[in-house]
Write a protein that holds these residues in place. Structure first.
Motif, PDB file in Angstrom:
ATOM      1  N   LEU A  32     -14.786  -0.739  -4.328  1.00 16.99           N
ATOM      2  CA  LEU A  32     -15.435  -1.397  -5.464  1.00 16.99           C
ATOM      3  C   LEU A  32     -14.408  -1.962  -6.436  1.00 16.99           C
ATOM      4  O   LEU A  32     -14.658  -2.987  -7.082  1.00 16.99           O
ATOM      5  CB  LEU A  32     -16.374  -0.423  -6.171  1.00 16.99           C
ATOM      6  CG  LEU A  32     -17.850  -0.536  -5.763  1.00 16.99           C
ATOM      7  CD1 LEU A  32     -18.062  -0.099  -4.327  1.00 16.99           C
ATOM      8  CD2 LEU A  32     -18.745   0.282  -6.689  1.00 16.99           C
ATOM      9  N   ALA A  33     -13.244  -1.339  -6.514  1.00 13.12           N
ATOM     10  CA  ALA A  33     -12.203  -1.837  -7.403  1.00 13.12           C
ATOM     11  C   ALA A  33     -11.720  -3.220  -6.975  1.00 13.12           C
ATOM     12  O   ALA A  33     -11.245  -3.999  -7.810  1.00 13.12           O
ATOM     13  CB  ALA A  33     -11.027  -0.867  -7.430  1.00 13.12           C
ATOM     14  N   GLU A  34     -11.870  -3.536  -5.682  1.00 14.59           N
ATOM     15  CA  GLU A  34     -11.486  -4.856  -5.176  1.00 14.59           C
ATOM     16  C   GLU A  34     -12.689  -5.783  -5.013  1.00 14.59           C
ATOM     17  O   GLU A  34     -12.575  -6.852  -4.428  1.00 14.59           O
ATOM     18  CB  GLU A  34     -10.749  -4.709  -3.843  1.00 14.59           C
ATOM     19  CG  GLU A  34      -9.415  -3.992  -3.960  1.00 14.59           C
ATOM     20  CD  GLU A  34      -8.453  -4.689  -4.906  1.00 14.59           C
ATOM     21  OE1 GLU A  34      -8.437  -5.943  -4.917  1.00 14.59           O
ATOM     22  OE2 GLU A  34      -7.711  -3.998  -5.630  1.00 14.59           O
ATOM     23  N   ALA A 162      -7.768  -9.941   8.158  1.00 13.48           N
ATOM     24  CA  ALA A 162      -7.209 -10.925   7.230  1.00 13.48           C
ATOM     25  C   ALA A 162      -6.708 -12.164   7.950  1.00 13.48           C
ATOM     26  O   ALA A 162      -6.705 -13.261   7.388  1.00 13.48           O
ATOM     27  CB  ALA A 162      -6.086 -10.286   6.419  1.00 13.48           C
ATOM     28  N   GLU A 163      -6.330 -12.010   9.220  1.00 13.96           N
ATOM     29  CA  GLU A 163      -5.748 -13.134   9.953  1.00 13.96           C
ATOM     30  C   GLU A 163      -6.788 -14.157  10.399  1.00 13.96           C
ATOM     31  O   GLU A 163      -6.444 -15.306  10.684  1.00 13.96           O
ATOM     32  CB  GLU A 163      -4.966 -12.621  11.178  1.00 13.96           C
ATOM     33  CG  GLU A 163      -5.821 -12.077  12.305  1.00 13.96           C
ATOM     34  CD  GLU A 163      -6.371 -10.672  12.047  1.00 13.96           C
ATOM     35  OE1 GLU A 163      -7.139 -10.187  12.892  1.00 13.96           O
ATOM     36  OE2 GLU A 163      -6.027 -10.070  11.010  1.00 13.96           O
ATOM     37  N   PRO A 189      -7.226   6.249   0.035  1.00 15.48           N
ATOM     38  CA  PRO A 189      -7.884   5.236  -0.786  1.00 15.48           C
ATOM     39  C   PRO A 189      -6.948   4.098  -1.164  1.00 15.48           C
ATOM     40  O   PRO A 189      -7.353   2.931  -1.197  1.00 15.48           O
ATOM     41  CB  PRO A 189      -8.353   6.024  -2.014  1.00 15.48           C
ATOM     42  CG  PRO A 189      -8.560   7.418  -1.501  1.00 15.48           C
ATOM     43  CD  PRO A 189      -7.474   7.622  -0.486  1.00 15.48           C
ATOM     44  N   ALA A 190      -5.692   4.406  -1.448  1.00 19.57           N
ATOM     45  CA  ALA A 190      -4.741   3.359  -1.824  1.00 19.57           C
ATOM     46  C   ALA A 190      -4.521   2.383  -0.679  1.00 19.57           C
ATOM     47  O   ALA A 190      -4.433   1.166  -0.896  1.00 19.57           O
ATOM     48  CB  ALA A 190      -3.410   3.993  -2.240  1.00 19.57           C
ATOM     49  N   LYS A 195      -5.710  -3.037   1.761  1.00 17.60           N
ATOM     50  CA  LYS A 195      -6.264  -3.866   2.832  1.00 17.60           C
ATOM     51  C   LYS A 195      -7.441  -4.694   2.329  1.00 17.60           C
ATOM     52  O   LYS A 195      -7.621  -5.850   2.741  1.00 17.60           O
ATOM     53  CB  LYS A 195      -6.662  -2.986   4.017  1.00 17.60           C
ATOM     54  CG  LYS A 195      -5.456  -2.433   4.771  1.00 17.60           C
ATOM     55  CD  LYS A 195      -5.849  -1.737   6.054  1.00 17.60           C
ATOM     56  CE  LYS A 195      -6.333  -0.346   5.845  1.00 17.60           C
ATOM     57  NZ  LYS A 195      -6.524   0.385   7.137  1.00 17.60           N
ATOM     58  N   ALA A 196      -8.230  -4.115   1.426  1.00 17.26           N
ATOM     59  CA  ALA A 196      -9.345  -4.864   0.842  1.00 17.26           C
ATOM     60  C   ALA A 196      -8.835  -6.054   0.043  1.00 17.26           C
ATOM     61  O   ALA A 196      -9.395  -7.159   0.113  1.00 17.26           O
ATOM     62  CB  ALA A 196     -10.187  -3.944  -0.042  1.00 17.26           C
ATOM     63  N   ARG A 197      -7.741  -5.851  -0.682  1.00 19.85           N
ATOM     64  CA  ARG A 197      -7.167  -6.935  -1.473  1.00 19.85           C
ATOM     65  C   ARG A 197      -6.658  -8.052  -0.566  1.00 19.85           C
ATOM     66  O   ARG A 197      -6.862  -9.238  -0.845  1.00 19.85           O
ATOM     67  CB  ARG A 197      -6.038  -6.414  -2.345  1.00 19.85           C
ATOM     68  CG  ARG A 197      -5.453  -7.458  -3.292  1.00 19.85           C
ATOM     69  CD  ARG A 197      -4.402  -6.844  -4.206  1.00 19.85           C
ATOM     70  NE  ARG A 197      -4.963  -5.751  -4.985  1.00 19.85           N
ATOM     71  CZ  ARG A 197      -4.415  -4.532  -5.056  1.00 19.85           C
ATOM     72  NH1 ARG A 197      -3.305  -4.267  -4.389  1.00 19.85           N
ATOM     73  NH2 ARG A 197      -4.978  -3.606  -5.784  1.00 19.85           N
TER      74      ARG A 197
END
Length: 206
Positions: A32-34, A162-163, A189-190, A195-197
């Protein structure tokens, strides 16, 4: 209830296959942060219903909590009791779509052929999961969208990262489901947030 506002906010479904209840809140917070607000727990994960309960309790209306790999009507009933608002299937099953809609769930069933897609839409599917996307291509998605009703939301799932996420979005995907490229059992989580970013940045190129 619709999937559209969630996809408009961020067109990524986070597929948390293999996640355990004790980690779902921390992983959910990282996602959710991303900006990733659609969180799917496949039912073949350890104690999946408890993970769904915890996500629903922790995030309420801030996340669209879903159940994936739903294959029976009994499972539809169980995920509703656990607090899920979204049902995702791995296969074409109009009866499951009907069961989900009858219980107020958003239904995003799996398909691979035009015939399956039209059958699921006729049953009331809100969106369609193109699976396995590894066996298709963005060009296949464009061809499907040319014959499906205008506005049909198709989400490729399988092998998305992402690719290649920008290519699928450019081809017309309303969103994508991302599993192992976003979360693997044991990820911190980090790591998941990083990866989400990367996924969000890759989507920005679409």
């Amino acid at each position: 209830m619709s999937m559209a506002p969630w996809l408009d906010a961020c067109p990524i479904v986070a597929i948390l296959r293999g996640i355990r209840p004790e980690e779902v809140e921390a992983i959910g917070t990282a996602l959710l942060a991303e900006g990733l607000g659609i969180l799917e727990v496949p039912l073949n994960s350890p104690n999946a219903l408890e993970s769904i309960r915890r996500l629903h309790a922790a995030f309420g209306d801030r996340a669209l909590v879903g159940a994936g790999t739903v294959t029976t009507e009994d499972e539809v009933a169980a995920v509703v009791r656990a607090g899920a608002k979204l049902m995702v299937t791995p296969h074409c099953s109009p009866p499951l779509v009907l069961a989900a809609r009858a219980r107020g769930l958003i239904a995003c069933p799996g398909f691979f052929t035009p015939g399956e897609a039209f059958a699921l839409l006729a049953a009331g599917a809100d969106a369609l999961k193109l699976f396995p996307a590894e066996a298709a291509s963005p060009a296949v998605l464009r061809a499907l969208l040319a014959v499906l009703p205008t506005g049909t939301a198709v989400l490729p799932v399988g092998g998305i990262g992402a690719e290649n996420v920008a290519a699928w979005k450019t081809a017309g995907a309303a969103g994508v489901g991302v599993g192992s490229s976003l979360y693997r059992p044991g990820d911190t989580p980090a790591a998941v947030q990083q990866k989400a970013r990367a996924l969000r940045e890759a989507l920005g190129a679409a």
